[in-house]
Design a protein around this motif. Structure first.
Motif, PDB file in Angstrom:
ATOM      1  N   GLU A 131       4.145   5.506 -26.894  1.00  0.00           N
ATOM      2  CA  GLU A 131       2.710   5.737 -26.708  1.00  0.00           C
ATOM      3  C   GLU A 131       2.221   5.211 -25.365  1.00  0.00           C
ATOM      4  O   GLU A 131       1.499   5.913 -24.635  1.00  0.00           O
ATOM      5  CB  GLU A 131       1.911   5.090 -27.845  1.00  0.00           C
ATOM      6  N   LYS A 132       2.620   3.999 -25.014  1.00  0.00           N
ATOM      7  CA  LYS A 132       2.179   3.398 -23.747  1.00  0.00           C
ATOM      8  C   LYS A 132       2.595   4.252 -22.545  1.00  0.00           C
ATOM      9  O   LYS A 132       1.816   4.462 -21.621  1.00  0.00           O
ATOM     10  CB  LYS A 132       2.768   1.985 -23.593  1.00  0.00           C
ATOM     11  N   ILE A 133       3.826   4.751 -22.595  1.00  0.00           N
ATOM     12  CA  ILE A 133       4.332   5.534 -21.454  1.00  0.00           C
ATOM     13  C   ILE A 133       3.679   6.907 -21.399  1.00  0.00           C
ATOM     14  O   ILE A 133       3.332   7.396 -20.319  1.00  0.00           O
ATOM     15  CB  ILE A 133       5.868   5.655 -21.505  1.00  0.00           C
ATOM     16  N   ILE A 134       3.486   7.538 -22.562  1.00  0.00           N
ATOM     17  CA  ILE A 134       2.803   8.840 -22.597  1.00  0.00           C
ATOM     18  C   ILE A 134       1.421   8.725 -21.960  1.00  0.00           C
ATOM     19  O   ILE A 134       1.018   9.563 -21.148  1.00  0.00           O
ATOM     20  CB  ILE A 134       2.695   9.373 -24.050  1.00  0.00           C
ATOM     21  N   LEU A 135       0.690   7.685 -22.323  1.00  0.00           N
ATOM     22  CA  LEU A 135      -0.659   7.497 -21.778  1.00  0.00           C
ATOM     23  C   LEU A 135      -0.632   7.235 -20.272  1.00  0.00           C
ATOM     24  O   LEU A 135      -1.584   7.565 -19.560  1.00  0.00           O
ATOM     25  CB  LEU A 135      -1.371   6.356 -22.513  1.00  0.00           C
ATOM     26  N   LYS A 136       0.458   6.665 -19.784  1.00  0.00           N
ATOM     27  CA  LYS A 136       0.602   6.415 -18.339  1.00  0.00           C
ATOM     28  C   LYS A 136       0.839   7.692 -17.546  1.00  0.00           C
ATOM     29  O   LYS A 136       0.373   7.847 -16.421  1.00  0.00           O
ATOM     30  CB  LYS A 136       1.784   5.465 -18.087  1.00  0.00           C
ATOM     31  N   ILE A 137       1.613   8.617 -18.140  1.00  0.00           N
ATOM     32  CA  ILE A 137       2.037   9.800 -17.381  1.00  0.00           C
ATOM     33  C   ILE A 137       1.248  11.070 -17.701  1.00  0.00           C
ATOM     34  O   ILE A 137       1.338  12.057 -16.966  1.00  0.00           O
ATOM     35  CB  ILE A 137       3.549  10.081 -17.580  1.00  0.00           C
ATOM     36  N   ASN A 138       0.461  11.054 -18.774  1.00  0.00           N
ATOM     37  CA  ASN A 138      -0.219  12.250 -19.270  1.00  0.00           C
ATOM     38  C   ASN A 138      -0.920  13.072 -18.189  1.00  0.00           C
ATOM     39  O   ASN A 138      -0.722  14.281 -18.084  1.00  0.00           O
ATOM     40  CB  ASN A 138      -1.251  11.857 -20.335  1.00  0.00           C
ATOM     41  N   ARG A 139      -1.751  12.412 -17.399  1.00  0.00           N
ATOM     42  CA  ARG A 139      -2.605  13.141 -16.447  1.00  0.00           C
ATOM     43  C   ARG A 139      -1.821  13.793 -15.314  1.00  0.00           C
ATOM     44  O   ARG A 139      -2.322  14.691 -14.636  1.00  0.00           O
ATOM     45  CB  ARG A 139      -3.684  12.216 -15.882  1.00  0.00           C
ATOM     46  N   TYR A 140      -0.566  13.359 -15.118  1.00  0.00           N
ATOM     47  CA  TYR A 140       0.234  13.888 -13.998  1.00  0.00           C
ATOM     48  C   TYR A 140       1.239  14.957 -14.441  1.00  0.00           C
ATOM     49  O   TYR A 140       1.889  15.583 -13.607  1.00  0.00           O
ATOM     50  CB  TYR A 140       0.987  12.742 -13.308  1.00  0.00           C
ATOM     51  N   LEU A 141       1.366  15.163 -15.752  1.00  0.00           N
ATOM     52  CA  LEU A 141       2.370  16.099 -16.275  1.00  0.00           C
ATOM     53  C   LEU A 141       1.988  17.550 -16.024  1.00  0.00           C
ATOM     54  O   LEU A 141       0.818  17.923 -16.100  1.00  0.00           O
ATOM     55  CB  LEU A 141       2.559  15.888 -17.777  1.00  0.00           C
ATOM     56  N   LEU A 142       3.017  18.368 -15.764  1.00  0.00           N
ATOM     57  CA  LEU A 142       2.827  19.808 -15.603  1.00  0.00           C
ATOM     58  C   LEU A 142       3.618  20.539 -16.687  1.00  0.00           C
ATOM     59  O   LEU A 142       4.671  20.065 -17.126  1.00  0.00           O
ATOM     60  CB  LEU A 142       3.314  20.246 -14.217  1.00  0.00           C
ATOM     61  N   PRO A 143       3.144  21.723 -17.138  1.00  0.00           N
ATOM     62  CA  PRO A 143       3.823  22.463 -18.215  1.00  0.00           C
ATOM     63  C   PRO A 143       5.279  22.802 -17.927  1.00  0.00           C
ATOM     64  O   PRO A 143       6.073  22.985 -18.849  1.00  0.00           O
ATOM     65  CB  PRO A 143       2.982  23.734 -18.344  1.00  0.00           C
ATOM     66  N   LYS A 144       5.654  22.914 -16.659  1.00  0.00           N
ATOM     67  CA  LYS A 144       7.027  23.290 -16.304  1.00  0.00           C
ATOM     68  C   LYS A 144       8.038  22.185 -16.618  1.00  0.00           C
ATOM     69  O   LYS A 144       9.230  22.445 -16.786  1.00  0.00           O
ATOM     70  CB  LYS A 144       7.111  23.636 -14.810  1.00  0.00           C
ATOM     71  N   THR A 145       7.570  20.943 -16.685  1.00  0.00           N
ATOM     72  CA  THR A 145       8.482  19.804 -16.878  1.00  0.00           C
ATOM     73  C   THR A 145       8.946  19.711 -18.329  1.00  0.00           C
ATOM     74  O   THR A 145       8.135  19.726 -19.254  1.00  0.00           O
ATOM     75  CB  THR A 145       7.797  18.485 -16.471  1.00  0.00           C
ATOM     76  N   ILE A 146      10.253  19.629 -18.502  1.00  0.00           N
ATOM     77  CA  ILE A 146      10.844  19.455 -19.835  1.00  0.00           C
ATOM     78  C   ILE A 146      10.837  17.962 -20.152  1.00  0.00           C
ATOM     79  O   ILE A 146      11.236  17.140 -19.329  1.00  0.00           O
ATOM     80  CB  ILE A 146      12.281  19.997 -19.868  1.00  0.00           C
ATOM     81  N   ILE A 147      10.359  17.625 -21.347  1.00  0.00           N
ATOM     82  CA  ILE A 147      10.355  16.225 -21.780  1.00  0.00           C
ATOM     83  C   ILE A 147      11.198  16.102 -23.043  1.00  0.00           C
ATOM     84  O   ILE A 147      11.064  16.896 -23.975  1.00  0.00           O
ATOM     85  CB  ILE A 147       8.933  15.708 -22.071  1.00  0.00           C
ATOM     86  N   THR A 148      12.083  15.106 -23.060  1.00  0.00           N
ATOM     87  CA  THR A 148      12.886  14.832 -24.249  1.00  0.00           C
ATOM     88  C   THR A 148      13.048  13.326 -24.400  1.00  0.00           C
ATOM     89  O   THR A 148      12.553  12.544 -23.590  1.00  0.00           O
ATOM     90  CB  THR A 148      14.252  15.559 -24.177  1.00  0.00           C
ATOM     91  N   ASP A 149      13.717  12.938 -25.465  1.00  0.00           N
ATOM     92  CA  ASP A 149      13.972  11.517 -25.716  1.00  0.00           C
ATOM     93  C   ASP A 149      15.308  11.382 -26.424  1.00  0.00           C
ATOM     94  O   ASP A 149      15.968  12.390 -26.708  1.00  0.00           O
ATOM     95  CB  ASP A 149      12.851  10.911 -26.569  1.00  0.00           C
ATOM     96  N   VAL A 150      15.721  10.146 -26.710  1.00  0.00           N
ATOM     97  CA  VAL A 150      17.010   9.929 -27.368  1.00  0.00           C
ATOM     98  C   VAL A 150      16.827   9.104 -28.648  1.00  0.00           C
ATOM     99  O   VAL A 150      17.753   8.483 -29.144  1.00  0.00           O
ATOM    100  CB  VAL A 150      18.019   9.235 -26.422  1.00  0.00           C
ATOM    101  N   GLY A 151      15.601   9.098 -29.181  1.00  0.00           N
ATOM    102  CA  GLY A 151      15.276   8.260 -30.341  1.00  0.00           C
ATOM    103  C   GLY A 151      16.012   8.660 -31.605  1.00  0.00           C
ATOM    104  O   GLY A 151      16.345   9.828 -31.813  1.00  0.00           O
ATOM    105  N   SER A 152      16.225   7.670 -32.481  1.00  0.00           N
ATOM    106  CA  SER A 152      16.995   7.885 -33.709  1.00  0.00           C
ATOM    107  C   SER A 152      16.142   8.228 -34.924  1.00  0.00           C
ATOM    108  O   SER A 152      16.667   8.438 -36.016  1.00  0.00           O
ATOM    109  CB  SER A 152      17.816   6.628 -34.021  1.00  0.00           C
TER     110      SER A 152
END
Length: 298
Positions: A75-96
């Protein structure tokens, strides 16, 4: 891909970094890491990346962002990067754990941005960038999460990405994922933590030096129980409902074993022991482990 950002560069993040670099998947790999200790290690190891502290500048130029942090950091990181994200960027994670984190992502991620979750079934009891290995994902499963609103193009690109670093890919929804891994991964880790705690409690009660006489069983469980405590706390809390169910099933079966032992029920306990051996054979047949005594240590 031109630019990839790895957020969190511990065991998984640094292994991804090494693998991406070796396979030449990206022209440039960036790392965002809040741990000063990890940053120092990354520099000392001379890992092939650029460490950044200003997300604002780099986010719009990224092709892929990989979250390799504990679930509680999302959550903290999403709120940090939200305003700079563009639709073209793929976002993933490695959570279990996926259901709760996917719900958080839906609520917090900026509209029009896609997150396609991954779970590489790879890891170790050790942590930190110094323990990363480029072959960590080789011939291991990686689960990709597909929901109703999943971006199919991003899913296809991520499938190719994980295969390129050597993983076998399976696709399922977040509900099925959390149900499956509550039993195959989360419960075994919980049992390991509890068994080691029980051994130390027993040692204090009996005033015997038990730990130095650890047989193979306790020794192997202690390896699992040495895993990162923050990561596993987050997994247990995030997959609370499913883990609670499998704990109940485990307790039920444990009581059944206890009754067999108390009443010397030979037929019942032999049946249990024989049937569980079949699982080991199946794991070997599926090439999920090697068929060597003592896990191939000797």
């Amino acid at each position: 891909m031109k630019n990839i950002l790895i957020i969190g560069c511990g065991l998984i993040g640094s292994s991804l970094l090494r693998s991406i670099s070796e396979k030449k998947i990206a022209k440039k790999i960036f790392v965002y890491e809040k741990s000063k200790s990890n940053i120092s290690k990354i520099k000392k190891l001379k890992l092939p990346c650029e460490i950044i502290d200003d997300l604002k500048k780099i986010i719009p130029n990224l092709d892929l962002i990989i979250f390799c942090t504990p679930l509680g950091e999302y959550e903290k990181i999403i709120l940090k990067i939200n305003r700079y994200l563009l639709p073209k960027t793929i976002i993933t994670d490695v959570g279990s754990s996926k259901e709760k984190s996917m719900d958080l992502i839906k609520r917090k991620l900026k509209k029009g941005i896609f997150w396609t979750s991954s779970h590489p079934i790879a890891g170790s009891e050790v942590s930190g960038p110094e323990n990363g290995v480029k072959s960590l994902f080789l011939n291991k499963w990686c689960i990709l999460i597909k929901e109703k609103n999943t971006n199919r193009k991003h899913l296809l690109i991520l499938t190719k990405f994980w295969k390129k670093i050597g993983s076998k890919v399976a696709i399922m929804d977040s509900k099925k994922h959390d149900t499956v891994f509550s039993m195959t991964s989360h419960l075994p880790h919980l049992i390991a933590y509890n068994l080691v705690k029980t051994a130390t409690d027993f040692e204090k009660q009996q005033k015997y030096e038990l730990i130095k006489f650890s047989a193979g069983g306790l020794r192997d469980f202690s390896r699992i129980a040495a895993s990162n405590e923050i990561m596993w706390r987050d997994i247990f809390f995030n997959n609370q409902k499913n883990i609670s169910k499998v704990i109940d099933l485990f307790i039920k079966n444990l009581r059944s074993f206890k009754r067999d032992i108390q009443f010397k029920n030979n037929k019942s306990i032999i049946k249990k022991l024989v049937n569980t051996k079949k699982v080991r054979k199946k794991i070997i047949k599926l090439k999920q482990d090697i068929n060597k005594p003592d896990f191939g240590r000797s």
